[in-house]
Enzyme design. Structure first.
Site, PDB file in Angstrom:
ATOM      1  CE  LYS A  43      -1.717   1.599   4.023  1.00  0.00           C
ATOM      2  NZ  LYS A  43      -1.448   3.026   4.266  1.00  0.00           N
ATOM      3  CG  ASN A  44       2.271   2.652   3.479  1.00  0.00           C
ATOM      4  OD1 ASN A  44       1.116   2.978   3.157  1.00  0.00           O
ATOM      5  ND2 ASN A  44       2.606   2.387   4.720  1.00  0.00           N
TER       6      ASN A  44
ATOM      7  NE  ARG B 178       0.145  10.444   9.884  1.00  0.00           N
ATOM      8  CZ  ARG B 178      -0.323   9.436   9.141  1.00  0.00           C
ATOM      9  NH1 ARG B 178      -1.587   9.082   9.210  1.00  0.00           N
ATOM     10  NH2 ARG B 178       0.468   8.813   8.281  1.00  0.00           N
TER      11      ARG B 178
ATOM     12  CG  ASP C 125       3.016   1.549   9.450  1.00  0.00           C
ATOM     13  OD1 ASP C 125       3.292   1.755   8.267  1.00  0.00           O
ATOM     14  OD2 ASP C 125       2.752   2.462  10.259  1.00  0.00           O
TER      15      ASP C 125
HETATM   16  C1  EPZ Z   1       4.295   6.882   6.130  1.00  0.00           C
HETATM   17  O1  EPZ Z   1       3.563   7.946   6.719  1.00  0.00           O
HETATM   18  C2  EPZ Z   1       3.325   5.717   6.066  1.00  0.00           C
HETATM   19  N1  EPZ Z   1       2.195   6.077   5.231  1.00  0.00           N
HETATM   20  C3  EPZ Z   1       2.841   5.375   7.475  1.00  0.00           C
HETATM   21  O2  EPZ Z   1       2.004   4.216   7.375  1.00  0.00           O
HETATM   22  C4  EPZ Z   1       4.049   5.025   8.340  1.00  0.00           C
HETATM   23  O3  EPZ Z   1       3.617   4.795   9.662  1.00  0.00           O
HETATM   24  C5  EPZ Z   1       5.046   6.190   8.324  1.00  0.00           C
HETATM   25  O4  EPZ Z   1       5.411   6.503   6.960  1.00  0.00           O
HETATM   26  C6  EPZ Z   1       6.320   5.851   9.084  1.00  0.00           C
HETATM   27  O5  EPZ Z   1       6.921   4.717   8.549  1.00  0.00           O
HETATM   28  C7  EPZ Z   1       2.331   6.046   3.883  1.00  0.00           C
HETATM   29  O6  EPZ Z   1       3.388   5.766   3.359  1.00  0.00           O
HETATM   30  C8  EPZ Z   1       1.108   6.370   3.086  1.00  0.00           C
HETATM   31  P1  EPZ Z   1       6.535  10.111   8.229  1.00  0.00           P
HETATM   32  P2  EPZ Z   1       4.192   9.444   6.764  1.00  0.00           P
HETATM   33  O7  EPZ Z   1       6.495  11.365   7.447  1.00  0.00           O
HETATM   34  O8  EPZ Z   1       4.914   9.712   5.512  1.00  0.00           O
HETATM   35  C9  EPZ Z   1       6.899  13.400  11.568  1.00  0.00           C
HETATM   36  C10 EPZ Z   1       0.091   2.917   7.688  1.00  0.00           C
HETATM   37  O9  EPZ Z   1      -0.435   2.441   8.706  1.00  0.00           O
HETATM   38  N2  EPZ Z   1       6.838  14.360  10.456  1.00  0.00           N
HETATM   39  O10 EPZ Z   1       7.711   9.189   8.078  1.00  0.00           O
HETATM   40  O11 EPZ Z   1       3.099  10.348   7.173  1.00  0.00           O
HETATM   41  C11 EPZ Z   1       5.559  12.746  11.811  1.00  0.00           C
HETATM   42  O12 EPZ Z   1       4.758  13.554  12.654  1.00  0.00           O
HETATM   43  C12 EPZ Z   1       0.608   4.339   7.727  1.00  0.00           C
HETATM   44  O13 EPZ Z   1       0.237   2.307   6.607  1.00  0.00           O
HETATM   45  C13 EPZ Z   1       7.050  15.717  10.737  1.00  0.00           C
HETATM   46  O14 EPZ Z   1       7.303  16.103  11.877  1.00  0.00           O
HETATM   47  O15 EPZ Z   1       5.220   9.270   7.965  1.00  0.00           O
HETATM   48  C14 EPZ Z   1       5.923  11.457  12.483  1.00  0.00           C
HETATM   49  O16 EPZ Z   1       6.153  11.706  13.853  1.00  0.00           O
HETATM   50  C15 EPZ Z   1       0.387   5.022   9.053  1.00  0.00           C
HETATM   51  N3  EPZ Z   1       6.974  16.605   9.711  1.00  0.00           N
HETATM   52  C16 EPZ Z   1       7.257  11.085  11.835  1.00  0.00           C
HETATM   53  O17 EPZ Z   1       7.747  12.294  11.218  1.00  0.00           O
HETATM   54  C17 EPZ Z   1       6.699  16.208   8.420  1.00  0.00           C
HETATM   55  O18 EPZ Z   1       6.651  17.076   7.520  1.00  0.00           O
HETATM   56  C18 EPZ Z   1       7.138   9.994  10.773  1.00  0.00           C
HETATM   57  O19 EPZ Z   1       6.315  10.493   9.776  1.00  0.00           O
HETATM   58  C19 EPZ Z   1       6.477  14.837   8.175  1.00  0.00           C
HETATM   59  C20 EPZ Z   1       6.556  13.934   9.205  1.00  0.00           C
END
Ligand code: EPZ
Length: 418
Positions: free
Chosen positions: A22-23, A121, A305
């Site tokens: 999915k991701n 997020r 996840d």
């Molecule tokens: C991706 O989300 C995945 N989703 C998530 O899977 C997964 O949990 C996550 O990566 C971490 O591996 C998809 O790929 C569609 P991040 P994403 O940006 O990109 C902070 C599932 O269940 N952050 O790596 O949103 C954020 O708050 C989903 O399949 C900022 O601070 O994750 C978090 O604490 C849930 N500023 C951390 O980084 C930003 O601009 C990780 O977020 C972006 C993120």
């Protein structure tokens, strides 16, 4: 609305064909508008997040053909740089459209993305990366207005190895003028697959999987026929289910190195695991010992996840386990529902202490997010007696044919309309 009725206590045995990740599929769909030639993505799972992303592509003017597990995207007719709020609210991945829309139209307008309620997020890393590439961004009335005269390559250092921010910057940079270097980039397998996809379209991207990604902008990208990697989180979910319930499972389509952190913990729990190429075979007697601590980390650490699903397993392991969730602020909403089944869990902020109990008992529980919902199903499969799980729309976002695949393993699960 539907619910699952589950009669727990069955051992699970069999094999599971894993869907395309999915991701991975979600950013690939966003990337498909980087060319006006047809893009074919195979093995696309029948899940709601994919359908929402296809609706977004239709809204910008793409023609979509959805055959059983293939998606064909023709974006020659794409005309709009705006995504309606009703669609961006549906899923986090809508934010990945910023990079491709800017690359194609030099403009983009979206509202703040939705997605599972597992934390704040923010998207500050996405926006600061795009600004480094020459994008002007105004956030007004809940919308993000982006505009650029020309995307120009730049050095970008991410404060955190954000998966989405890394992907968004890659998508904006592949046709920018000059070289872009992303430092402290996310290393997830989904990032490596996005690089493979973009290079198949004629892009020049290297370094994905390491902490630094280099991109040399090109003028044009061509169409592609592509098979994404298997979904390591889906595979991990089924492996945890069998580890917890006892039995034997073979998953195919996910290389073990993509979930090595999970396999390491399951071996410590007492499971026997054999791996060969993209095959993982796990056997378990269902009476597991606990491990002291599990901390979620960016790849290659333990995946956030799989945190909820693994906590469900710890609920009946012998001994106590400390779970630390380092990526998201509120990813334990499911714990209260597990306690209704007799789990002994104490949550304080990002930490959960799970004391293993002899048995869980069936209960009526409510899913509150995608992975938390999957965790409740896994706990119900282990519990004594009958459980029901409601709010299946969360689970439907990320697991294709979930009950069918579990039934094939011998689970007593059925989906009923209420
Ligand atoms: C991706 O989300 C995945 N989703 C998530 O899977 C997964 O949990 C996550 O990566 C971490 O591996 C998809 O790929 C569609 P991040 P994403 O940006 O990109 C902070 C599932 O269940 N952050 O790596 O949103 C954020 O708050 C989903 O399949 C900022 O601070 O994750 C978090 O604490 C849930 N500023 C951390 O980084 C930003 O601009 C990780 O977020 C972006 C993120």
């Amino acid at each position: 609305m539907d619910k699952y009725i589950i009669n727990g206590g069955e051992k699970l045995c069999g094999s599971v064909e894993i869907q395309s990740a999915k991701n991975t599929v979600l950013p690939l769909l966003a990337a498909s508008i980087l060319t006006d030639e047809p893009v074919k993505i195979r093995g696309v799972p029948m899940i709601n997040d994919v359908e929402s992303m296809l609706h977004i592509l239709t809204e910008v003017g793409c023609k979509i053909q959805r055959k059983k597990d293939c998606a064909l995207i023709d974006s020659a007719g794409a005309v709009s740089h705006e995504i309606p709020t009703r669609l961006t609210k549906e899923l986090r991945s809508s934010v990945f459209m910023l990079g491709p829309l800017l690359s194609r139209f030099h403009r983009a307008k979206i509202s703040y993305p939705g997605g599972c309620d597992i934390g704040l997020r923010p998207i500050d890393l996405h926006l600061s990366g795009l600004k480094r590439l020459g994008v002007e961004i105004v956030e007004k009335d809940g919308y993000i207005h982006c505009e650029t005269k020309k995307l120009v390559g730049a050095e970008i250092l991410l404060d955190f190895p954000s998966v989405g921010a890394t992907e968004n910057i890659m998508l904006a940079a592949v046709k920018a003028e000059g070289i872009t270097v992303i430092r402290n980039a996310a290393k997830e397998p989904e990032i490596v697959d996005l690089q493979r996809f973009l290079n198949a379209m004629g892009a020049k991207v290297c370094g994905a999987g390491g902490g630094t990604i280099a991109i040399e902008g090109v003028k044009r990208l061509r169409g592609v026929d592509f098979v994404p990697i298997g979904d390591r989180i889906e595979a991990g979910t089924y492996l945890i289910a069998v580890a917890s319930c006892g039995g034997e499972i073979e998953t195919r389509g996910v290389p073990p190195e993509n979930i090595a952190a999970l396999l390491h913990k399951l071996r410590e729990n007492g499971c026997k695991i054999y791996t060969k190429n993209d095959k993982i075979i796990l056997t378990s007697d269902g009476r597991l010992r606990s491990v002291d601590i599990v901390e979620t980390m960016p790849f290659p650490g333990f995946p956030t996840d799989l945190q909820a699903q693994y906590t469900a397993l710890c609920a009946t392991a012998k001994g106590s386990t400390l779970i630390v969730e380092n990526l998201f602020e509120t990813r334990y909403r499911y714990a209260a529902e597990l306690k209704r089944m007799g789990a002994d869990i104490t949550v304080r902020g990002r930490t959960a202490c799970v004391r293993g109990v002899e048995k869980l008992h069936g209960a009526c529980v409510t899913a509150g997010d995608l992975r938390g919902g999957a965790a409740l199903v896994l706990a119900a499969l282990k519990a004594e007696g009958q459980s029901s799980v409601v709010e299946l729309s969360y689970i439907d976002r990320g697991y294709g044919e979930f009950e069918e695949k579990l039934k094939k393993l011998g689970a007593k699960i059925r989906r009923v309309r209420i």
